[in-house]
Design an enzyme around this catalytic site. Structure first.
Site, mmCIF file in Angstrom:
data_model
loop_
_atom_site.group_PDB
_atom_site.id
_atom_site.type_symbol
_atom_site.label_atom_id
_atom_site.label_comp_id
_atom_site.label_asym_id
_atom_site.label_seq_id
_atom_site.Cartn_x
_atom_site.Cartn_y
_atom_site.Cartn_z
ATOM 1 C CB SER A 64 -0.909 0.021 1.243
ATOM 2 O OG SER A 64 -0.106 0.114 2.421
ATOM 3 C CE LYS A 65 -1.724 7.381 -0.577
ATOM 4 N NZ LYS A 65 -2.618 8.403 -1.155
ATOM 5 N NE ARG A 66 -2.119 4.134 6.562
ATOM 6 C CZ ARG A 66 -3.310 3.995 7.162
ATOM 7 N NH1 ARG A 66 -3.502 3.015 8.022
ATOM 8 N NH2 ARG A 66 -4.300 4.826 6.885
#
Length: 513
Positions: free
Chosen positions: A265-267
């Site tokens: 994920s981006k996180r």
């Protein structure tokens, strides 16, 4: 394969293109080219509420950077244009109406409040499913429960409605996935998905099936997240009478976090400080830019090579492939079912390998671009010399300038630990003799070496005793490429000036102790 292979990459212009989407595009492209087929870019912009300005161009720019050539698309045109779903709106209405007429779809007039009430009732009853399906549709306001007159009256009055597929109650839907083998889903686990929304736009399910059929798509290669929708799409092909022309499906494995626990994920990328997008993405100047592999200094060839091996195994020990070699080697059969762990260290390794293989002149061109952007003068000969010295020491292209900054400016800071340990009267004497002997001359690396050997011999010491402090004086750093070659690039007068400046700084450090 007897018929021409036709594949499509069909992203939504709703934001930045995730690395997983790039891999899907790449696998489609490799498969098409391996079989002499066509790669189509289709923009699926049916969800107008999530449309983001600039996202479509970003997708095209990312494809171009990766070397993925589009055969048919919004810019290239093609026999099956238009290639943007918002421009194909009337087509979808036609096929939705066909299904209504044949009883495989129906109008649903339920309000959002009524749908919420249905779900709450099912939740209270501890039902296995909270969906609009073969059971719950019999209690809702739709063309299956209302009289024909009521339905027509609502349509004539402009009452809002959606069109839903009528999923059979008790049936097995089967498909043979090219990666996963036979997939079997019972319709009792499926719901009556919306095919046409209240704004008159189709959902992904109807639009992609209609477009794939009309554009003669032979293979649908997409992410694993679409596997649960595949039985619905098989059903749509059947209901529309297109089963014989249904493409083969291949659902790609997920890209996982570095530890393998969950989807990348981006996180997660932000947490570890690595890029997750092919190119930088920034909607407005006020937004913080999301990191891109391109801007971080990855070569597109290295990025593509790395990405291809995230979920695909060539079956050999070889890891380095050009795009042409990937096309030749790629087979769907060697794509894994299991998710692929994202390993940024491996991405860096690939970039290193490609940087090592570049010609010094190609690297020099990159350096000249960087110096020009920074307002620094650098001719081609100097750039080539610097590239040759730094080629084995860089992981990313921006490091040509960042690691080679001492080629363009005299150091203002010195490695204090080295200065305190190595600076003494003998070193100072060698500095003075060496700088005096080289000034106003044109010397090569070997000449600098001889001059330094003569200077240390004159002061009864050895080169090893002064080499590191001399490097610090000239570059500001304790390690690096061949110092004699660095001095050759800088020139004698610049070297002499730096030695003089460093001597003053080192003396000041010594006096302050």
């Amino acid at each position: 394969m007897s018929n021409e292979v036709r594949v499509r990459f069909a992203p939504s212009p709703t934001g930045v293109l995730h690395i997983g989407g790039v891999r899907t595009a790449l696998y489609n492209y490799l498969f098409a080219k391996k079989h002499g087929g066509k790669f189509i870019l289709r923009i699926e912009d049916t969800d107008q509420t999530r449309f983001v300005e600039g996202a479509e161009q970003y997708i095209k720019d990312a494809m171009a950077w990766c070397g993925i050539q589009i055969d048919e698309g919004t810019d290239q045109g093609g026999e099956y244009a238009p290639y943007k779903q918002s421009e194909r709106k009337d087509l979808y209405k036609k096929y939705a109406q066909q299904m209504i007429n044949e009883g495989t779809a129906y109008y649903a007039f339920d309000t959002a409040e009524e749908l919420d009430e249905m779900r709450e009732t099912l939740k209270a009853a501890k039902a296995n499913s909270l969906n609009y399906n073969s059971i719950t549709r019999n209690t809702m306001k739709n063309s299956l429960t209302l009289s024909a007159e009521e339905v027509q009256e609502r349509l004539d009055s402009g009452a809002p409605y959606v069109i839903r597929i009528k999923v059979p109650a008790k049936e097995d839907i089967r498909l043979n996935d090219m990666i996963r083998g036979w997939v079997n889903v019972h319709t009792s686990t499926m719901d009556d998905k919306v095919l046409m929304k209240s704004d008159g736009m189709p959902t992904y399910h109807l639009a992609n099936v209609v477009d794939d059929y009309l554009m003669k798509i032979t293979h649908v290669i997409r992410g694993e997240e679409w596997l649960p929708s595949a039985p619905l799409h098989v059903l749509l092909y059947r209901y529309l009478g297109w089963e014989a022309s249904m493409p083969q499906f291949a659902h790609l494995p997920l890209l996982l976090k570095p530890d393998g626990n969950g989807k990348l994920s981006k996180r997660e990328a932000a947490k570890h400080g690595f890029p997750i997008f092919p190119m930088e993405w920034k909607i407005t100047e006020e937004d913080a830019a999301l990191k891109g592999f391109k801007e971080e200094g990855y070569l597109s060839e290295a990025f593509v090579n790395f990405l291809a091996l995230l979920g695909w195994n060539p079956g050999t020990e070889n890891e380095i492939f050009s795009l042409e070699e990937l096309i030749e080697a790629f087979t769907i059969e060697r794509v894994s079912k299991a998710g692929a762990k994202f390993d940024i260290d491996k991405a860096i390794w690939f970039n290193q390998q490609y940087l090592r293989k570049m010609s010094p002149s190609a690297l020099a061109s990159l350096l000249i671009e960087q110096t020009k952007a920074a307002g620094i003068a650098c001719d081609n000969n100097k750039a080539i010399a610097i590239a040759e010295l730094l080629q084995e020491r860089i992981d990313y292209t921006p490091e040509l300038l960042s690691k080679g900054k001492y080629f363009f400016e005299s150091p203002t800071e010195y490695v204090d630990k080295v200065v305190r340990k190595k600076w003494n009267e003998t070193a100072e004497a060698v500095f003075n003799t060496f700088s005096t002997e080289i000034v106003d001359q044109s010397l090569q690396a070997d000449d600098f070496q001889k001059k330094l050997e003569q200077a240390v011999e004159a002061h009864d010491t050895k080169v090893g005793m002064v080499m590191q402090i001399l490097r610090v004086a000239i570059t500001g750093e304790a390690g690096g490429p061949d110092l004699m070659k660095i001095m050759e690039v800088l020139g004698t007068n610049e070297v002499a000036d730096r030695i003089k400046k460093a001597t003053n700084a080192f003396e000041q450090t010594a006096n302050n102790e």
